[in-house]
Design a protein around this motif. Structure first.
Motif, PDB file in Angstrom:
ATOM      1  N   HIS A  13      -1.361  -3.068   7.728  1.00 29.48           N
ATOM      2  CA  HIS A  13      -0.563  -4.014   7.488  1.00 29.48           C
ATOM      3  C   HIS A  13      -0.486  -4.747   6.057  1.00 29.48           C
ATOM      4  N   GLY A  14      -1.502  -4.043   5.318  1.00 25.63           N
ATOM      5  CA  GLY A  14      -1.827  -4.779   3.744  1.00 25.63           C
ATOM      6  C   GLY A  14      -1.213  -4.336   2.641  1.00 25.63           C
ATOM      7  N   PRO A  15      -1.626  -4.711   1.420  1.00 27.77           N
ATOM      8  CA  PRO A  15      -0.947  -4.071   0.252  1.00 27.77           C
ATOM      9  C   PRO A  15      -1.421  -2.529   0.218  1.00 27.77           C
ATOM     10  N   LEU A  16      -0.376  -1.767  -0.315  1.00 23.07           N
ATOM     11  CA  LEU A  16      -0.820  -0.273  -0.554  1.00 23.07           C
ATOM     12  C   LEU A  16      -1.221  -0.327  -2.086  1.00 23.07           C
ATOM     13  N   ARG A  17      -2.494   0.706  -2.155  1.00 21.11           N
ATOM     14  CA  ARG A  17      -3.023   1.025  -3.516  1.00 21.11           C
ATOM     15  C   ARG A  17      -2.561   2.508  -3.456  1.00 21.11           C
ATOM     16  N   THR A  18      -1.971   2.591  -4.570  1.00 18.74           N
ATOM     17  CA  THR A  18      -1.588   4.385  -4.940  1.00 18.74           C
ATOM     18  C   THR A  18      -2.237   4.729  -6.400  1.00 18.74           C
ATOM     19  N   ARG A  19      -2.279   5.966  -6.495  1.00 20.47           N
ATOM     20  CA  ARG A  19      -2.497   6.571  -7.784  1.00 20.47           C
ATOM     21  C   ARG A  19      -1.820   7.943  -8.198  1.00 20.47           C
ATOM     22  N   PRO A  20      -1.634   8.376  -9.501  1.00 20.60           N
ATOM     23  CA  PRO A  20      -0.800   9.549  -9.737  1.00 20.60           C
ATOM     24  C   PRO A  20      -1.584  10.544  -8.690  1.00 20.60           C
ATOM     25  N   THR A  21      -0.513  11.772  -8.609  1.00 23.18           N
ATOM     26  CA  THR A  21      -0.974  12.545  -7.580  1.00 23.18           C
ATOM     27  C   THR A  21      -1.149  14.174  -8.356  1.00 23.18           C
ATOM     28  N   SER A  22      -0.498  14.516  -9.262  1.00 19.39           N
ATOM     29  CA  SER A  22      -0.773  15.844  -9.918  1.00 19.39           C
ATOM     30  C   SER A  22      -1.860  15.599 -11.168  1.00 19.39           C
ATOM     31  N   HIS A  23      -2.412  16.812 -11.324  1.00 19.29           N
ATOM     32  CA  HIS A  23      -3.242  16.958 -12.357  1.00 19.29           C
ATOM     33  C   HIS A  23      -2.945  16.382 -13.551  1.00 19.29           C
ATOM     34  N   GLU A  24      -1.682  16.708 -13.873  1.00 15.28           N
ATOM     35  CA  GLU A  24      -1.106  16.283 -15.307  1.00 15.28           C
ATOM     36  C   GLU A  24      -1.127  14.576 -15.496  1.00 15.28           C
ATOM     37  N   GLU A  25      -0.445  14.269 -14.540  1.00 11.53           N
ATOM     38  CA  GLU A  25      -0.390  12.772 -14.542  1.00 11.53           C
ATOM     39  C   GLU A  25      -1.585  12.163 -14.290  1.00 11.53           C
ATOM     40  N   ILE A  26      -2.591  12.896 -13.554  1.00 10.38           N
ATOM     41  CA  ILE A  26      -3.911  12.020 -13.582  1.00 10.38           C
ATOM     42  C   ILE A  26      -4.724  12.173 -14.959  1.00 10.38           C
ATOM     43  N   LEU A  77     -10.334  15.340  -5.221  1.00 12.29           N
ATOM     44  CA  LEU A  77      -9.151  14.976  -4.494  1.00 12.29           C
ATOM     45  C   LEU A  77      -9.207  13.676  -3.776  1.00 12.29           C
ATOM     46  N   GLY A  78      -8.204  12.729  -3.966  1.00 15.05           N
ATOM     47  CA  GLY A  78      -8.291  11.450  -3.484  1.00 15.05           C
ATOM     48  C   GLY A  78      -7.043  11.049  -2.808  1.00 15.05           C
ATOM     49  N   GLY A  79      -6.765  10.022  -2.631  1.00 18.37           N
ATOM     50  CA  GLY A  79      -5.429   9.538  -2.056  1.00 18.37           C
ATOM     51  C   GLY A  79      -5.150   8.097  -1.767  1.00 18.37           C
ATOM     52  N   ALA A  80      -4.286   7.614  -1.192  1.00 15.36           N
ATOM     53  CA  ALA A  80      -3.853   6.267  -1.160  1.00 15.36           C
ATOM     54  C   ALA A  80      -4.737   5.563  -0.332  1.00 15.36           C
ATOM     55  N   MET A  81      -4.632   4.085  -0.439  1.00 14.26           N
ATOM     56  CA  MET A  81      -5.501   3.195   0.234  1.00 14.26           C
ATOM     57  C   MET A  81      -4.457   2.070   0.827  1.00 14.26           C
ATOM     58  N   ARG A  82      -4.816   1.505   2.011  1.00 18.03           N
ATOM     59  CA  ARG A  82      -4.087   0.175   2.291  1.00 18.03           C
ATOM     60  C   ARG A  82      -4.992  -0.750   2.716  1.00 18.03           C
ATOM     61  N   GLU A  83      -4.919  -1.990   2.025  1.00 14.61           N
ATOM     62  CA  GLU A  83      -5.917  -3.075   2.079  1.00 14.61           C
ATOM     63  C   GLU A  83      -5.911  -3.662   3.674  1.00 14.61           C
ATOM     64  N   PHE A  84      -6.962  -4.169   4.066  1.00 13.29           N
ATOM     65  CA  PHE A  84      -7.091  -5.004   5.266  1.00 13.29           C
ATOM     66  C   PHE A  84      -8.164  -5.888   5.051  1.00 13.29           C
ATOM     67  N   SER A  85      -8.173  -6.874   5.871  1.00 18.41           N
ATOM     68  CA  SER A  85      -9.343  -8.054   5.939  1.00 18.41           C
ATOM     69  C   SER A  85      -9.457  -8.507   7.277  1.00 18.41           C
ATOM     70  N   ASP A 137      -8.337   2.920   5.152  1.00 19.63           N
ATOM     71  CA  ASP A 137      -8.020   1.363   5.044  1.00 19.63           C
ATOM     72  C   ASP A 137      -9.094   0.600   4.305  1.00 19.63           C
ATOM     73  N   TYR A 138      -8.902  -0.145   3.323  1.00 20.23           N
ATOM     74  CA  TYR A 138      -9.849  -0.588   2.408  1.00 20.23           C
ATOM     75  C   TYR A 138     -10.171  -2.042   2.576  1.00 20.23           C
ATOM     76  N   ARG A 139     -11.151  -2.673   3.033  1.00 16.59           N
ATOM     77  CA  ARG A 139     -11.614  -3.797   3.295  1.00 16.59           C
ATOM     78  C   ARG A 139     -11.674  -4.709   2.010  1.00 16.59           C
ATOM     79  N   VAL A 140     -10.849  -5.783   2.068  1.00 18.77           N
ATOM     80  CA  VAL A 140     -10.652  -6.674   0.849  1.00 18.77           C
ATOM     81  C   VAL A 140     -10.906  -8.043   1.311  1.00 18.77           C
ATOM     82  N   ASP A 141     -12.218  -8.619   1.270  1.00 18.10           N
ATOM     83  CA  ASP A 141     -12.745 -10.184   1.644  1.00 18.10           C
ATOM     84  C   ASP A 141     -12.493 -10.937   0.629  1.00 18.10           C
TER      85      ASP A 141
END
Length: 284
Positions: free
Chosen positions: A142-155, A127-135, A214-218
Motif C-alpha cells: 500500500h505504500g509509494p512505488l519505487r521504479t527504475r528504467p527497464t531496458s539495457h539502453e535506458e539503464i 536484473l532488478g525490479g520495482a519496490m513498494r514501500e511499507f512501514s 516490499d521495502y521497509r521505510v522506517d
C-alpha cells in the motif's frame, strides 16, 4: 512424448546481518526470501557482520538448523560494513546467480520465479525490479512505488544521474561482479559503484517492471541518509565516474550540487526531494 522442462539454474540468496537488525523483521525477511518463494533458492548465505545480541543469535541458530532450507553462515568478529560482508559472501558462493536480500525487507513470493528464468533466457548479468514501500504504519502493498528504467539502453543512460537499480531486488551474475572487483567500501553507495564497474565491464542489464520487494521505510531512513560522510561518498563516486568517462564535467558538477542539497536538507525535505526528483522524474 512430453518434452522435458529444463530445471531452473542454481541460485543462492545472499543476506547480510548486523547487530542493529530487529529479530522479528529478520525472521520475516528470511522466510520471504526462502521458504515462501514459489521458486526457492538452492542455498541461503547469511553473512554476520560483527557481534550480535542474543536475540539475533537465536535467529542465526534457526538458520543453521535448516528452518529456511540449506544455509551457510559466515561470521566476522568485528563490524566491517556491508560492502565487506557482501564481498565475503560473494567470494564464498559457488553458484553463478546470486540474489540479494536485506534483513528488514520482504520479497514477494513470485520474485525468483520471475527473475531467475529471465536471467537465463535474456543472458543477463544484472536484473532488478520495482519496490513498494511499507512501514509499521503502512501495510505491505500500500505504500509509494519505487521504479527504475527497464531496458539495457535506458539503464546506461540513467546511470550517470542516479543508481539504476534497487539493491534489495537484485540478482547478479557472480563471475561478472567478481571480474570487476565485486563490492568495495563506499558508504551507502557500494552497490552503485559496483553497477558502474559492471556496466563498463560489458554487463547486460535490465529491470523488471513488476514489484519484487516490499521495502521497509522506517522513521529514520531519510534522516540516516544525510550528512558529510555520505556527501563524501557522493563526491568520491562522481570523481570516479568522471575519470571513467561515464559522466561529464558539467554533469558531475550538477550532480554534486543536487546531492549536496539532498544530503544537508532536513530529513522531511530529503524524503520529499527523493519523491520529486528521483521517482517522479524516472516515471516521466
Amino acid at each position: 512424448m512430453t518434452a522435458r522442462v529444463p530445471a531452473p539454474p542454481r541460485f543462492v540468496v545472499l543476506m547480510p546481518l548486523w547487530g542493529r537488525d530487529v529479530p522479528e523483521r529478520v525472521e520475516a525477511a528470511l522466510a520471504s526470501a526462502t521458504t515462501q518463494q514459489q521458486l526457492p533458492p538452492d542455498e541461503l548465505v547469511l553473512t554476520v557482520d560483527g557481534p550480535i545480541p542474543r536475540a539475533l543469535e537465536a535467529v542465526v541458530s534457526h538458520v543453521q538448523e535448516g528452518r529456511y532450507g540449506p544455509a551457510t553462515v559466515l561470521r566476522h568478529t568485528s563490524h566491517r560494513g556491508v560492502a565487506a560482508a557482501l564481498q565475503d559472501g560473494l567470494e564464498s558462493i559457488t553458484a553463478e546467480l546470486v540474489a540479494r536480500a536485506d534483513a528488514d525487507d520482504l520479497c514477494r513470493p513470485e520474485r525468483f520465479a520471475l527473475q531467475i528464468p529471465h536471467m537465463e533466457t535474456e543472458e543477463l548479468d544484472l536484473l532488478g525490479g520495482a519496490m513498494r514501500e511499507f512501514s509499521d504504519r503502512v501495510m505491505p502493498g500500500h505504500g509509494p512505488l519505487r521504479t527504475r528504467p527497464t531496458s539495457h539502453e535506458e539503464i546506461r543512460a540513467y546511470l550517470p544521474h542516479h543508481s539504476p537499480f534497487h539493491h534489495p531486488t537484485m540478482v547478479l551474475r557472480r563471475s561478472t561482479a567478481l571480474a570487476v572487483g565485486g563490492y568495495r567500501d563506499l558508504p551507502l553507495l557500494e552497490d552503485y559503484w559496483l553497477w558502474e564497474r559492471m556496466m563498463l565491464g560489458g554487463a547486460q542489464m535490465a529491470n523488471l517492471s513488476e514489484v519484487l520487494v516490499d521495502y521497509r521505510v522506517d522513521e529514520d531512513l531519510f534522516a540516516r541518509r544525510g550528512g558529510w560522510r555520505l556527501f563524501a561518498s557522493d563526491a568520491r563516486l562522481q570523481r570516479i565516474m568522471l575519470a571513467d568517462g561515464v559522466t561529464t564535467g558539467p554533469r558531475c558538477a550538477r550532480n554534486l550540487v543536487m546531492r549536496a542539497a539532498y544530503r544537508f536538507a532536513p530529513g522531511w525535505a530529503r524524503r520529499l526531494g527523493y519523491r520529486r526528483f528521483v521517482e517522479q522524474v524516472n516515471r516521466s
